[in-house]
Design a protein around this motif. Sequence first.
Motif, PDB file in Angstrom:
ATOM      1  N   LEU A 127       0.831  -1.201   0.000  1.00  0.00           N
ATOM      2  CA  LEU A 127       0.000   0.000   0.000  1.00  0.00           C
ATOM      3  C   LEU A 127       0.866   1.252   0.000  1.00  0.00           C
ATOM      4  N   GLU A 128       0.359   2.308  -0.626  1.00  0.00           N
ATOM      5  CA  GLU A 128       1.038   3.593  -0.557  1.00  0.00           C
ATOM      6  C   GLU A 128       0.978   4.120   0.878  1.00  0.00           C
ATOM      7  N   PRO A 129       1.957   4.935   1.303  1.00  0.00           N
ATOM      8  CA  PRO A 129       2.048   5.363   2.707  1.00  0.00           C
ATOM      9  C   PRO A 129       0.752   5.907   3.312  1.00  0.00           C
ATOM     10  N   GLU A 130       0.054   6.795   2.609  1.00  0.00           N
ATOM     11  CA  GLU A 130      -1.173   7.372   3.175  1.00  0.00           C
ATOM     12  C   GLU A 130      -2.264   6.317   3.331  1.00  0.00           C
ATOM     13  N   ASN A 131      -2.384   5.445   2.336  1.00  0.00           N
ATOM     14  CA  ASN A 131      -3.380   4.376   2.423  1.00  0.00           C
ATOM     15  C   ASN A 131      -3.019   3.391   3.530  1.00  0.00           C
ATOM     16  N   ARG A 132      -1.713   3.156   3.698  1.00  0.00           N
ATOM     17  CA  ARG A 132      -1.249   2.237   4.739  1.00  0.00           C
ATOM     18  C   ARG A 132      -1.644   2.741   6.123  1.00  0.00           C
ATOM     19  N   LYS A 133      -1.582   4.057   6.329  1.00  0.00           N
ATOM     20  CA  LYS A 133      -1.960   4.630   7.628  1.00  0.00           C
ATOM     21  C   LYS A 133      -3.434   4.391   7.924  1.00  0.00           C
ATOM     22  N   ILE A 134      -4.267   4.559   6.905  1.00  0.00           N
ATOM     23  CA  ILE A 134      -5.711   4.370   7.082  1.00  0.00           C
ATOM     24  C   ILE A 134      -6.015   2.911   7.419  1.00  0.00           C
ATOM     25  N   VAL A 135      -5.404   2.001   6.677  1.00  0.00           N
ATOM     26  CA  VAL A 135      -5.635   0.578   6.916  1.00  0.00           C
ATOM     27  C   VAL A 135      -5.076   0.163   8.274  1.00  0.00           C
ATOM     28  N   ALA A 136      -3.913   0.697   8.633  1.00  0.00           N
ATOM     29  CA  ALA A 136      -3.289   0.364   9.918  1.00  0.00           C
ATOM     30  C   ALA A 136      -4.196   0.772  11.076  1.00  0.00           C
ATOM     31  N   ALA A 137      -4.878   1.903  10.951  1.00  0.00           N
ATOM     32  CA  ALA A 137      -5.771   2.359  12.014  1.00  0.00           C
ATOM     33  C   ALA A 137      -6.916   1.370  12.208  1.00  0.00           C
ATOM     34  N   GLY A 138      -7.453   0.853  11.127  1.00  0.00           N
ATOM     35  CA  GLY A 138      -8.523  -0.140  11.217  1.00  0.00           C
ATOM     36  C   GLY A 138      -8.036  -1.444  11.820  1.00  0.00           C
ATOM     37  N   ARG A 139      -6.833  -1.855  11.441  1.00  0.00           N
ATOM     38  CA  ARG A 139      -6.257  -3.078  12.004  1.00  0.00           C
ATOM     39  C   ARG A 139      -6.014  -2.924  13.506  1.00  0.00           C
ATOM     40  N   THR A 140      -5.550  -1.742  13.892  1.00  0.00           N
ATOM     41  CA  THR A 140      -5.302  -1.481  15.316  1.00  0.00           C
ATOM     42  C   THR A 140      -6.608  -1.540  16.102  1.00  0.00           C
ATOM     43  N   ARG A 141      -7.668  -1.009  15.535  1.00  0.00           N
ATOM     44  CA  ARG A 141      -8.977  -1.036  16.197  1.00  0.00           C
ATOM     45  C   ARG A 141      -9.427  -2.477  16.434  1.00  0.00           C
ATOM     46  N   GLY A 143      -7.429  -5.182  16.546  1.00  0.00           N
ATOM     47  CA  GLY A 143      -6.494  -5.806  17.479  1.00  0.00           C
ATOM     48  C   GLY A 143      -6.746  -5.379  18.917  1.00  0.00           C
ATOM     49  N   ASN A 144      -7.023  -4.092  19.119  1.00  0.00           N
ATOM     50  CA  ASN A 144      -7.283  -3.595  20.477  1.00  0.00           C
ATOM     51  C   ASN A 144      -8.553  -4.211  21.058  1.00  0.00           C
ATOM     52  N   THR A 145      -9.566  -4.371  20.219  1.00  0.00           N
ATOM     53  CA  THR A 145     -10.813  -4.994  20.684  1.00  0.00           C
ATOM     54  C   THR A 145     -10.574  -6.452  21.046  1.00  0.00           C
ATOM     55  N   PHE A 146      -9.831  -7.151  20.205  1.00  0.00           N
ATOM     56  CA  PHE A 146      -9.507  -8.553  20.444  1.00  0.00           C
ATOM     57  C   PHE A 146      -8.794  -8.696  21.793  1.00  0.00           C
ATOM     58  N   LEU A 147      -7.788  -7.856  22.007  1.00  0.00           N
ATOM     59  CA  LEU A 147      -7.018  -7.905  23.257  1.00  0.00           C
ATOM     60  C   LEU A 147      -7.895  -7.550  24.453  1.00  0.00           C
ATOM     61  N   GLU A 148      -8.744  -6.566  24.289  1.00  0.00           N
ATOM     62  CA  GLU A 148      -9.650  -6.148  25.368  1.00  0.00           C
ATOM     63  C   GLU A 148     -10.552  -7.304  25.802  1.00  0.00           C
ATOM     64  N   ILE A 163      -2.417 -17.182  29.192  1.00  0.00           N
ATOM     65  CA  ILE A 163      -2.322 -16.783  27.792  1.00  0.00           C
ATOM     66  C   ILE A 163      -1.925 -15.315  27.674  1.00  0.00           C
ATOM     67  N   ASN A 164      -0.968 -15.043  26.782  1.00  0.00           N
ATOM     68  CA  ASN A 164      -0.621 -13.672  26.441  1.00  0.00           C
ATOM     69  C   ASN A 164      -1.612 -13.190  25.385  1.00  0.00           C
ATOM     70  N   GLY A 165      -2.294 -12.085  25.666  1.00  0.00           N
ATOM     71  CA  GLY A 165      -3.341 -11.610  24.775  1.00  0.00           C
ATOM     72  C   GLY A 165      -2.868 -11.323  23.366  1.00  0.00           C
ATOM     73  N   LYS A 166      -1.701 -10.687  23.239  1.00  0.00           N
ATOM     74  CA  LYS A 166      -1.181 -10.378  21.909  1.00  0.00           C
ATOM     75  C   LYS A 166      -0.825 -11.651  21.148  1.00  0.00           C
ATOM     76  N   MET A 167      -0.301 -12.651  21.856  1.00  0.00           N
ATOM     77  CA  MET A 167       0.017 -13.921  21.209  1.00  0.00           C
ATOM     78  C   MET A 167      -1.257 -14.604  20.717  1.00  0.00           C
ATOM     79  N   ALA A 168      -2.327 -14.508  21.511  1.00  0.00           N
ATOM     80  CA  ALA A 168      -3.603 -15.096  21.093  1.00  0.00           C
ATOM     81  C   ALA A 168      -4.115 -14.413  19.825  1.00  0.00           C
ATOM     82  N   GLU A 169      -3.945 -13.096  19.786  1.00  0.00           N
ATOM     83  CA  GLU A 169      -4.361 -12.335  18.601  1.00  0.00           C
ATOM     84  C   GLU A 169      -3.546 -12.760  17.380  1.00  0.00           C
TER      85      GLU A 169
END
Length: 208
Positions: A127-141, A143-148, A163-169
């Motif tokens: 992905l181009e840098p700007e598009n990568r930032k947008i997609v990364a934000a969605g992935r983080t959302r 991942g954070n929900t999964f960990l929560e 279990i380590n939450g990040k490892m489970a993710e």
Amino acid sequence: MADSGKSSVWKAAVLSRDEQYDLKRKALIQEAARAFSARGYHDTSLVDVARELGVTKGALYYYVKSKQEILFECHMSSIELGDRAIEHARSIDGSGFDSVVALAHRYMELLVGESGPLAILTEFNALEPENRKIVAAGRTRFGNTFLELIERGQADGSVRGAINGKMAEFFYLGAVNWATRWFDAGGELDGSLVAAQFADLFAAAIRA
């Protein structure tokens, strides 16, 4: 030789102009996502996509500006499916375990379902840098929900505390990422069965 089913989706429909445009753009992105997952972004050209759809490369430019636009739309589809899975998981009245398994099940169900072939989880770095930032934000959302939800399950005793939450993710998403490469909607494995099996295997791994 182009698949008759794919080209029929492209050519079908006595619909309004806007409906035909949306249907054909969706078919284009769907075929591109399948090709990117199977062969890789850099090894797939718009000529390849056009050939599978039974149209000319020039015809594709009416629906998209570039291959990069297609890749971005494919990733945004996966983000949208993830958000729908999050909404479903948050509607579950149960333990943290129930919610995170519901998230895992629903996301996989959407990915291999009717909407899913539009999504792609690989080729993030293409992905181009700007598009990568947008997609990364969605992935983080996601991942954070999964960990929560994992941590909520550990707090209420429904998820194994060791279990380590990040490892489970990573465990879950690694399997899902690979599934976009091997899953064939026309194959012998039904999408609903695949989603149920993924959820069952994940549940067995984290259950207290």
